[in-house]
Motif scaffolding. Structure first.
Motif, PDB file in Angstrom:
ATOM      1  N   THR A  50      -9.873   8.776  -1.126  1.00  0.00           N
ATOM      2  CA  THR A  50      -8.573   8.115  -1.232  1.00  0.00           C
ATOM      3  C   THR A  50      -7.870   8.081   0.119  1.00  0.00           C
ATOM      4  N   ILE A  71       0.824  -1.203   0.000  1.00  0.00           N
ATOM      5  CA  ILE A  71       0.000   0.000   0.000  1.00  0.00           C
ATOM      6  C   ILE A  71       0.864   1.261   0.000  1.00  0.00           C
ATOM      7  N   ALA A  83       0.760   4.299  -2.766  1.00  0.00           N
ATOM      8  CA  ALA A  83       0.595   5.717  -2.428  1.00  0.00           C
ATOM      9  C   ALA A  83       1.744   6.543  -3.013  1.00  0.00           C
ATOM     10  N   VAL A  90      -6.750   4.583   1.803  1.00  0.00           N
ATOM     11  CA  VAL A  90      -5.341   4.304   2.122  1.00  0.00           C
ATOM     12  C   VAL A  90      -5.176   4.034   3.611  1.00  0.00           C
TER      13      VAL A  90
END
Length: 416
Positions: free
Chosen positions: A385, A260, A264, A389
């Motif tokens: 988002t 992740i 990002a 995240v």
């Protein structure tokens, strides 16, 4: 880019009304690509890896069948639309055929990517572009053109673009249709396509509501100057769509591997690439408008209108590119629902703002309504988002061995 070059040449050789009709129908055709992406392309990477071999084959036959049937229905919708847009019946039929075959090519590209044959998609794009460029050369040599010639060029390009996918694929697409396979699409619709389609349609309303409203109120002649001004930002839009397709696939792999943080980081890198491209686009458009605007725009297009429209479009594209990386991330994660909800809200804002500005200030300032809708869309996307995240990082930290499913790798859908 070949389509962009064709539009530039047609701007010079078509009268204002004909260019307005061509531009309007081209935008409608491109909307159908996004619809096809939601209905057929987005589910492909998942369906080709889920379940056993027999179930995958059944679902793939269902997609081939519904894809071909849908292209036939699209032809029947595009034909009267072309006539309503002011094109003669023969030219409207050519447009409808080119748009329907373009949808089949769009699905074939997505299939090539999903099955690990990206060179076929590249060859298809190359064949399509070469045919369009050949038609462009003929138009330049003739120093004249009509809509029939323009749509014939697009039709031949779509035919040429299907050939690189090979005999086996074309046989499966055009002769493997069975009505018994149609019910299998219901599961695809329920699981994947519904939210994605809603997102595509409402994103189109956010980004292009002025196209339909201005054309409805003022006709193709009223829309033509706005269509001409959009050519100044077309290179950035083309680059944004191409880069999104690439980056979305990379983010999907990172998310699928549970990385992740790297996903990002990809968002941030993607944004800097887009900002760099936008700056280059602004400088190039400014130089053209200052030093040689008549190299591209005929005298019948007002320079003050074009300059103001260009400034408004640059602002719209700036907002759009700033939220595009987050949109790609959410698509990669299969988060179609928050994307759809974001575009539903922004589309309503955009349509109302365009209608008000059109009534108060005319077609030029209707672009400001698109800017307002894009700002609303961007704000919602950024918030969604951040939430995704944070949630994904928490899940990854609490279960290091877990893998977060990626949903839309390698799909050639338009980016909301």
């Amino acid at each position: 880019m070949a389509q962009f070059a064709l539009s530039l040449v047609l701007l010079r050789v078509l009268d204002i009304g004909a260019f307005g009709s061509f531009s309007f129908l081209l935008i409608v055709s491109q909307l159908s690509w996004g619809v096809w992406g939601a209905l057929f392309c987005a589910p492909l990477p998942i369906l080709l890896t889920a379940g056993d071999v027999a179930s995958r084959r059944r679902l793939l036959r269902s997609l081939f069948t519904t894809n071909l049937l849908g292209a036939g229905l699209a032809f029947m919708l595009f034909l009267p639309l072309g006539i309503v847009a002011g094109v003669a019946p023969g030219g409207a039929a050519l447009f409808a055929a080119s748009a329907a075959l373009a949808l089949l090519r769009w699905f074939a590209r997505a299939h090539a990517y999903a099955t690990g044959r990206p060179l076929r998609a590249t060859a298809s794009d190359l064949a399509y572009s070469l045919v369009l460029l050949a038609g462009l050369v003929l138009i330049l040599l003739a120093r004249t053109a009509d809509l029939e010639m323009a749509f014939t060029t697009l039709l031949l390009g779509a035919v040429a673009g299907l050939l690189p996918f090979g005999r086996d694929y074309l046989v499966s697409q055009f002769t493997g249709m069975s009505w018994r396979d149609l019910p299998g699409y219901r599961a695809v619709w329920r699981q994947f396509a519904g939210w994605s389609l809603l997102g595509v349609v409402t994103t189109e309303a956010t980004a292009n509501s002025h196209v339909y409203i201005v054309t409805l109120v003022y006709g193709p002649e009223g829309f033509a100057p706005i269509a001409a001004s959009t050519l100044l930002v077309r290179p950035m839009n083309v680059a944004m769509n191409a880069l999104t397709e690439f980056e979305r696939a990379r983010m999907a792999r990172q998310i699928g591997d549970g990385q992740i943080g790297q996903a990002a980081a990809s968002v941030r890198f993607f944004r800097w690439v887009l900002v760099t491209g936008w700056i280059a686009n602004v400088l190039a458009a400014g130089a053209l408008l200052y030093y040689g605007p008549r190299l591209v725009f005929p005298p019948q297009y007002s320079m003050p209108f074009l300059v103001t429209a260009a400034a408004l479009w640059m602002a719209v594209v700036a907002v759009r590119l700033l939220r595009t990386p987050e949109s790609a991330l959410l698509q990669s994660a299969g988060a179609f629902r928050p994307l759809a909800l974001a575009s539903v809200a922004s589309s309503g804002i955009s349509v109302v703002a365009v209608a008000i500005l059109l009534a108060v200030s005319g077609p030029l300032w209707s672009i400001g309504g698109i800017l307002i809708g894009e700002l609303a869309f961007a704000g919602w996307i950024w918030r969604q988002t951040r939430l995704w995240v944070a949630s994904a990082m928490l899940r990854s930290a609490s279960s290091p061995d877990s893998v977060i499913p990626a949903r839309a790798a390698g799909c050639g859908t338009a980016s909301p």
